[in-house]
Design a protein around this motif. Structure first.
Motif, PDB file in Angstrom:
ATOM      1  N   ALA A 143       0.621   2.120 -57.826  1.00 21.64           N
ATOM      2  CA  ALA A 143       0.601   1.180 -58.946  1.00 21.64           C
ATOM      3  C   ALA A 143      -0.210  -0.067 -58.596  1.00 21.64           C
ATOM      4  O   ALA A 143      -0.828  -0.682 -59.470  1.00 21.64           O
ATOM      5  CB  ALA A 143       2.027   0.793 -59.319  1.00 21.64           C
ATOM      6  N   ALA A 144      -0.227  -0.425 -57.313  1.00 24.62           N
ATOM      7  CA  ALA A 144      -0.970  -1.613 -56.893  1.00 24.62           C
ATOM      8  C   ALA A 144      -2.476  -1.416 -57.046  1.00 24.62           C
ATOM      9  O   ALA A 144      -3.216  -2.371 -57.299  1.00 24.62           O
ATOM     10  CB  ALA A 144      -0.627  -1.952 -55.443  1.00 24.62           C
ATOM     11  N   LYS A 145      -2.953  -0.182 -56.895  1.00 22.75           N
ATOM     12  CA  LYS A 145      -4.385   0.107 -56.979  1.00 22.75           C
ATOM     13  C   LYS A 145      -4.834   0.437 -58.400  1.00 22.75           C
ATOM     14  O   LYS A 145      -6.027   0.415 -58.693  1.00 22.75           O
ATOM     15  CB  LYS A 145      -4.750   1.271 -56.057  1.00 22.75           C
ATOM     16  N   LEU A 146      -3.883   0.773 -59.261  1.00 21.57           N
ATOM     17  CA  LEU A 146      -4.230   1.254 -60.604  1.00 21.57           C
ATOM     18  C   LEU A 146      -5.055   0.240 -61.388  1.00 21.57           C
ATOM     19  O   LEU A 146      -6.109   0.578 -61.948  1.00 21.57           O
ATOM     20  CB  LEU A 146      -2.947   1.604 -61.364  1.00 21.57           C
ATOM     21  N   ALA A 147      -4.602  -1.011 -61.444  1.00 24.31           N
ATOM     22  CA  ALA A 147      -5.284  -2.031 -62.245  1.00 24.31           C
ATOM     23  C   ALA A 147      -6.686  -2.320 -61.717  1.00 24.31           C
ATOM     24  O   ALA A 147      -7.636  -2.430 -62.501  1.00 24.31           O
ATOM     25  CB  ALA A 147      -4.461  -3.313 -62.278  1.00 24.31           C
ATOM     26  N   SER A 148      -6.837  -2.416 -60.395  1.00 22.73           N
ATOM     27  CA  SER A 148      -8.152  -2.731 -59.830  1.00 22.73           C
ATOM     28  C   SER A 148      -9.135  -1.577 -60.036  1.00 22.73           C
ATOM     29  O   SER A 148     -10.314  -1.799 -60.332  1.00 22.73           O
ATOM     30  CB  SER A 148      -8.022  -3.072 -58.341  1.00 22.73           C
ATOM     31  N   SER A 184      -2.989   2.165 -67.591  1.00 23.91           N
ATOM     32  CA  SER A 184      -2.164   3.333 -67.283  1.00 23.91           C
ATOM     33  C   SER A 184      -3.092   4.478 -66.927  1.00 23.91           C
ATOM     34  O   SER A 184      -4.314   4.375 -67.073  1.00 23.91           O
ATOM     35  CB  SER A 184      -1.294   3.703 -68.481  1.00 23.91           C
ATOM     36  N   LEU A 185      -2.519   5.584 -66.490  1.00 22.10           N
ATOM     37  CA  LEU A 185      -3.342   6.730 -66.109  1.00 22.10           C
ATOM     38  C   LEU A 185      -4.098   7.315 -67.295  1.00 22.10           C
ATOM     39  O   LEU A 185      -5.062   8.067 -67.106  1.00 22.10           O
ATOM     40  CB  LEU A 185      -2.471   7.811 -65.462  1.00 22.10           C
TER      41      LEU A 185
END
Length: 225
Positions: A143-148, A184-185
């Protein structure tokens, strides 16, 4: 009554010669001085000029290679993923199945590599690169990498005047922009679907008719004979 004649200084042969010489020197030196001043002002650097010339030659070479690829593709080891020096292990049956559907082509590593090489000849490889980036993005588990990761994809492919901007409609672009507020994915699903459809309807039929594909088929057939 006539006025006094204006004082004149008689010019002898030597004076005339000196005047002519001065005029010639001024005519010769002034353009050179102006050019020198111009060069100094602009800051012309001979090393920069040579570097720029090498870069231009390199760009012409790369464009020439792409032009050559668009005509034919005789060395298919160049498009192999990961190991460019390995032999091409592709059967005619496998290559023929790429014509069954676009998804069959994308699911085969050699098919994907050949399609990417074809898109480069059309200067439209950003469509495939975006689709692949979305496929990789959907595998993100952190989740920490998702936004970046989402922001990088958006800035590279979706945003207006992005470095590798894909061809999508305004509504899809704005929907994806809103999705960036809470990534989100599935935030790129609509944009990825649009690009997939564009490649399937436009680029894929041309690939099947291209010499890249037909030459590859011929090469696999020659190996069997």
């Amino acid at each position: 009554m006539h006025g006094e004649p204006a004082d004149t200084v008689p010019q002898g042969p030597n004076q005339l010669c000196l005047s002519s010489t001065k005029s010639h020197v001024a005519t010769t030196l002034l353009p050179a001085a102006r050019q020198s001043l111009c060069d100094h002002t602009v800051g012309t650097d001979p090393l920069s000029e040579r570097t720029g010339q090498k870069q231009n030659r390199g760009m012409r070479t790369r464009l020439g290679c792409l032009s050559h690829k668009s005509d034919s593709y005789n060395d298919f080891t160049a498009i192999l993923p990961d190991k460019p020096n390995r032999a091409l292990k592709l059967s005619t049956e496998e290559a023929s199945r790429w014509a069954d559907s676009f998804d069959v082509l994308l699911s085969h590593k050699y098919g994907l590599a050949a399609f990417r090489a074809f898109l480069k000849t059309e200067f439209s490889e950003e469509n495939l690169e975006f689709w692949l980036a979305c496929e990789d993005f959907k595998k993100t588990r952190s989740a920490a990498k998702l936004a970046s990761k989402a922001q990088r994809i958006f800035e590279e492919f979706i945003d207006v005047q992005a470095p590798r901007e894909v061809n999508i409609d305004f509504q899809t672009r704005e929907l994806t922009r809103r999705n960036m507020q809470e990534p989100s994915l599935s935030c790129f699903d609509q944009a990825q679907g649009k690009v997939h459809s564009l490649m399937e309807k436009d680029s894929y039929p041309r690939f099947l008719r291209s010499k890249i594909y037909t030459d590859l088929l011929s090469q696999t057939q020659r190996r069997l004979s």
